[in-house]
Design a protein around this motif. Structure first.
Motif, PDB file in Angstrom:
ATOM      1  N   PHE A 230      41.372  55.313  48.001  1.00 36.80           N
ATOM      2  CA  PHE A 230      41.128  54.296  49.026  1.00 36.80           C
ATOM      3  C   PHE A 230      42.255  54.340  50.060  1.00 36.80           C
ATOM      4  N   ASN A 231      42.005  53.722  51.189  1.00 33.56           N
ATOM      5  CA  ASN A 231      43.019  53.655  52.234  1.00 33.56           C
ATOM      6  C   ASN A 231      44.044  52.585  51.862  1.00 33.56           C
ATOM      7  N   SER A 232      45.003  52.969  51.034  1.00 39.96           N
ATOM      8  CA  SER A 232      46.049  52.039  50.615  1.00 39.96           C
ATOM      9  C   SER A 232      47.408  52.685  50.798  1.00 39.96           C
ATOM     10  N   HIS A 233      48.424  51.865  51.040  1.00 36.57           N
ATOM     11  CA  HIS A 233      49.759  52.345  51.350  1.00 36.57           C
ATOM     12  C   HIS A 233      50.782  51.586  50.516  1.00 36.57           C
ATOM     13  N   LYS A 234      51.693  52.335  49.906  1.00 34.39           N
ATOM     14  CA  LYS A 234      52.731  51.696  49.109  1.00 34.39           C
ATOM     15  C   LYS A 234      53.580  50.800  49.991  1.00 34.39           C
ATOM     16  N   LEU A 235      53.769  49.576  49.536  1.00 30.51           N
ATOM     17  CA  LEU A 235      54.520  48.590  50.299  1.00 30.51           C
ATOM     18  C   LEU A 235      56.005  48.937  50.307  1.00 30.51           C
ATOM     19  N   ARG A 236      56.568  48.988  51.491  1.00 36.45           N
ATOM     20  CA  ARG A 236      57.998  49.227  51.644  1.00 36.45           C
ATOM     21  C   ARG A 236      58.570  48.075  52.466  1.00 36.45           C
ATOM     22  N   GLY A 237      59.209  47.144  51.767  1.00 34.01           N
ATOM     23  CA  GLY A 237      59.693  45.950  52.437  1.00 34.01           C
ATOM     24  C   GLY A 237      58.644  44.854  52.421  1.00 34.01           C
ATOM     25  N   GLU A 238      58.705  43.953  53.382  1.00 37.51           N
ATOM     26  CA  GLU A 238      57.784  42.822  53.455  1.00 37.51           C
ATOM     27  C   GLU A 238      56.509  43.190  54.218  1.00 37.51           C
ATOM     28  N   ILE A 239      55.396  42.599  53.808  1.00 34.63           N
ATOM     29  CA  ILE A 239      54.153  42.752  54.563  1.00 34.63           C
ATOM     30  C   ILE A 239      54.302  42.036  55.911  1.00 34.63           C
ATOM     31  N   PRO A 240      53.929  42.678  57.012  1.00 32.64           N
ATOM     32  CA  PRO A 240      53.938  41.985  58.308  1.00 32.64           C
ATOM     33  C   PRO A 240      52.734  41.042  58.393  1.00 32.64           C
ATOM     34  N   GLU A 241      52.763  40.003  57.542  1.00 28.45           N
ATOM     35  CA  GLU A 241      51.570  39.186  57.324  1.00 28.45           C
ATOM     36  C   GLU A 241      51.053  38.519  58.583  1.00 28.45           C
ATOM     37  N   THR A 242      51.924  37.823  59.298  1.00 28.50           N
ATOM     38  CA  THR A 242      51.483  37.089  60.496  1.00 28.50           C
ATOM     39  C   THR A 242      50.913  38.042  61.535  1.00 28.50           C
ATOM     40  N   GLU A 243      51.606  39.156  61.752  1.00 23.62           N
ATOM     41  CA  GLU A 243      51.158  40.130  62.738  1.00 23.62           C
ATOM     42  C   GLU A 243      49.821  40.739  62.338  1.00 23.62           C
ATOM     43  N   TYR A 244      49.673  41.077  61.047  1.00 24.41           N
ATOM     44  CA  TYR A 244      48.451  41.739  60.600  1.00 24.41           C
ATOM     45  C   TYR A 244      47.261  40.777  60.617  1.00 24.41           C
ATOM     46  N   LEU A 245      47.462  39.556  60.163  1.00 22.82           N
ATOM     47  CA  LEU A 245      46.358  38.595  60.157  1.00 22.82           C
ATOM     48  C   LEU A 245      45.901  38.289  61.581  1.00 22.82           C
ATOM     49  N   SER A 246      46.827  38.192  62.504  1.00 25.28           N
ATOM     50  CA  SER A 246      46.459  37.977  63.905  1.00 25.28           C
ATOM     51  C   SER A 246      45.663  39.162  64.442  1.00 25.28           C
ATOM     52  N   ALA A 247      46.083  40.371  64.033  1.00 28.31           N
ATOM     53  CA  ALA A 247      45.353  41.568  64.463  1.00 28.31           C
ATOM     54  C   ALA A 247      43.934  41.568  63.911  1.00 28.31           C
ATOM     55  N   LEU A 248      43.756  41.119  62.674  1.00 27.31           N
ATOM     56  CA  LEU A 248      42.417  41.055  62.089  1.00 27.31           C
ATOM     57  C   LEU A 248      41.497  40.172  62.930  1.00 27.31           C
ATOM     58  N   ILE A 249      42.002  39.044  63.380  1.00 23.45           N
ATOM     59  CA  ILE A 249      41.176  38.143  64.189  1.00 23.45           C
ATOM     60  C   ILE A 249      40.880  38.766  65.547  1.00 23.45           C
ATOM     61  N   ASP A 250      41.869  39.418  66.152  1.00 21.59           N
ATOM     62  CA  ASP A 250      41.618  40.103  67.425  1.00 21.59           C
ATOM     63  C   ASP A 250      40.596  41.221  67.248  1.00 21.59           C
ATOM     64  N   ASP A 251      40.697  41.928  66.130  1.00 26.86           N
ATOM     65  CA  ASP A 251      39.747  42.991  65.795  1.00 26.86           C
ATOM     66  C   ASP A 251      38.334  42.407  65.710  1.00 26.86           C
ATOM     67  N   LEU A 252      38.201  41.294  65.005  1.00 30.32           N
ATOM     68  CA  LEU A 252      36.890  40.647  64.866  1.00 30.32           C
ATOM     69  C   LEU A 252      36.348  40.209  66.229  1.00 30.32           C
ATOM     70  N   LYS A 253      37.199  39.681  67.074  1.00 38.15           N
ATOM     71  CA  LYS A 253      36.758  39.233  68.399  1.00 38.15           C
ATOM     72  C   LYS A 253      36.144  40.381  69.191  1.00 38.15           C
ATOM     73  N   GLN A 254      36.711  41.583  69.032  1.00 36.78           N
ATOM     74  CA  GLN A 254      36.189  42.736  69.763  1.00 36.78           C
ATOM     75  C   GLN A 254      34.828  43.188  69.235  1.00 36.78           C
ATOM     76  N   ASP A 255      34.481  42.748  68.021  1.00 34.23           N
ATOM     77  CA  ASP A 255      33.196  43.132  67.427  1.00 34.23           C
ATOM     78  C   ASP A 255      32.137  42.032  67.504  1.00 34.23           C
ATOM     79  N   LEU A 256      32.454  40.922  68.130  1.00 32.50           N
ATOM     80  CA  LEU A 256      31.530  39.780  68.104  1.00 32.50           C
ATOM     81  C   LEU A 256      30.198  40.079  68.774  1.00 32.50           C
TER      82      LEU A 256
END
Length: 380
Positions: free
Chosen positions: A25-51
């Motif tokens: 699967f498309n998975s990547h070993k975590l190195r450091g902290e997850i950029p959670e806020t940045e990634y979750l915001s990107a997910l919503i922007d991604d969804l907006k482009q597919d609406l």
């Protein structure tokens, strides 16, 4: 004429604490902290482009997979679901599944995820034997897996899935049945039970482990299905077993050739466009660094499924299910006439892989056993 099927949403969280040796699967070993806020915001922007692909539909289901989605905080998950719902209406009985690693989700987090809106967990257990877990590179132990299931019951989850593999390195029939019996004792409503396969671009592909021989594999499959049925788990899909009424609705929409949006690193989508009489496949940028690059589009590829490929595309999904295949559904969801199936159906029927009735066809037990041979017929 092509019609709009139900719409689901797949959300991909790409990070894992460790990369398992069998995982492609498309998975990547975590190195450091997850950029959670940045990634979750990107997910919503991604969804907006597919609406524009939604076309007035409400969401039938959401599946949050990975990677290890349970690495995301419960507050982050709550924010994500709230923002998705602001963009898309949820159906009254929406199923929202979160994949969770028993080694990356403590008891309180299970309760917090439920409070955030998760309606279904899928725990990646794989085995209840420590030796097997070690060989599979899993970060959790046997007791952590059991505790996760018990906690799901404790917090009042109506449904959850245990993900199990068979055909593991050096696994005997007794080992496999022991895993199933332990899983059954934990009383999940759903079990995903599937055979380990060696995939390219994995550690196991480069350094193959010793797997059970074909005779043992077949005996495990045969005895396992019998054991599950004895305890009320009916096989509704090649690797899906559930108590009555608790099939995974998200997966059912996949296999019935429904539509789904895919957001996140490497996520795939399938979208019907009736006005243009075509079906699209979408793929998002695979690597987190590229996905989070603000100068790039989230979409890596968007292509039309060729008419010549639609029969195989539909059957590749639909043949996984144990239920009948209505010809009316085939016509509605592909935009093709039933008659285009006649030659392949006749050939499959002559090999006793499929039975044909007036309004539907049905894969025989022999057809499910030799599914690859059956699929090859629909490639012609």
């Amino acid at each position: 004429m092509l019609q709009l099927p139900p719409l689901s949403l797949y959300v991909h969280i790409p990070w894992c604490i460790e990369k398992c040796p069998y995982c492609d699967f498309n998975s990547h070993k975590l190195r450091g902290e997850i950029p959670e806020t940045e990634y979750l915001s990107a997910l919503i922007d991604d969804l907006k482009q597919d609406l524009h692909f939604v076309q007035g539909r409400e969401l039938f289901s959401i599946f949050i997979g990975g990677g290890t989605p349970s690495l995301i905080s419960a507050s982050g998950m709550s924010w994500l679901l709230e923002n998705i719902q602001q963009l898309l209406p949820f159906s009254n009985h929406i199923e929202i599944t979160l994949e969770a690693n028993p080694g990356a989700i403590e008891n309180q987090k299970i309760a917090d995820f439920k409070a955030a809106g998760i309606t279904r967990f899928s725990f990646g257990v794989q085995s209840f034997q420590q030796e097997k877990l070690t060989k599979l590179g899993r970060i959790h132990g046997v007791e952590e897996a059991k505790t996760a299931a018990k906690q799901a019951h404790y917090v009042g989850m109506k449904t959850f899935n245990l993900d199990l593999m068979h055909g593991l390195p050096d696994q005997s029939l007794e080992d496999a049945m022991s895993d199933l019996n332990t899983a059954i004792a934990l009383k999940p409503t759903h079990l995903s039970w599937y055979q380990l396969t060696i995939e390219p671009n994995t550690q196991y592909f480069s350094h193959p482990p010793k797997l059970p021989d074909d005779e043992t594999l077949w005996e495990i499959q045969e005895k396992g299905v019998e054991l599950l049925a004895e305890h009320g788990y009916q096989q509704y899909e090649i690797s899906g077993y559930s108590q009555t009424g608790w099939q995974c609705q998200h997966n059912l929409n996949y296999w019935r050739f429904g539509d789904y949006l895919g957001i996140g690193c490497g996520a795939h989508g399938k979208i019907s466009l009736p006005l243009e009489n075509k079906i699209l496949r979408t793929t998002k940028i695979k690597h987190p660094k590229g996905y989070l690059d603000p100068t790039r589009s989230y979409t890596d590829d968007c292509s039309t499924v060729d008419k010549d490929e639609l029969v195989f595309e539909y059957m590749m999904n639909r043949l996984r299910l144990m239920e009948k295949i209505p010809f009316a559904e085939f016509e509605s969801y592909t935009g093709l006439q039933r008659s285009v199936l006649n030659k392949q159906l006749a050939k499959a029927s002559s090999k006793q892989l499929i039975t044909i009735e007036q309004d539907y066809c049905h894969v025989t037990p022999l057809g499910h056993r030799y599914l690859n041979e059956l699929l090859s017929i629909f490639m012609d």
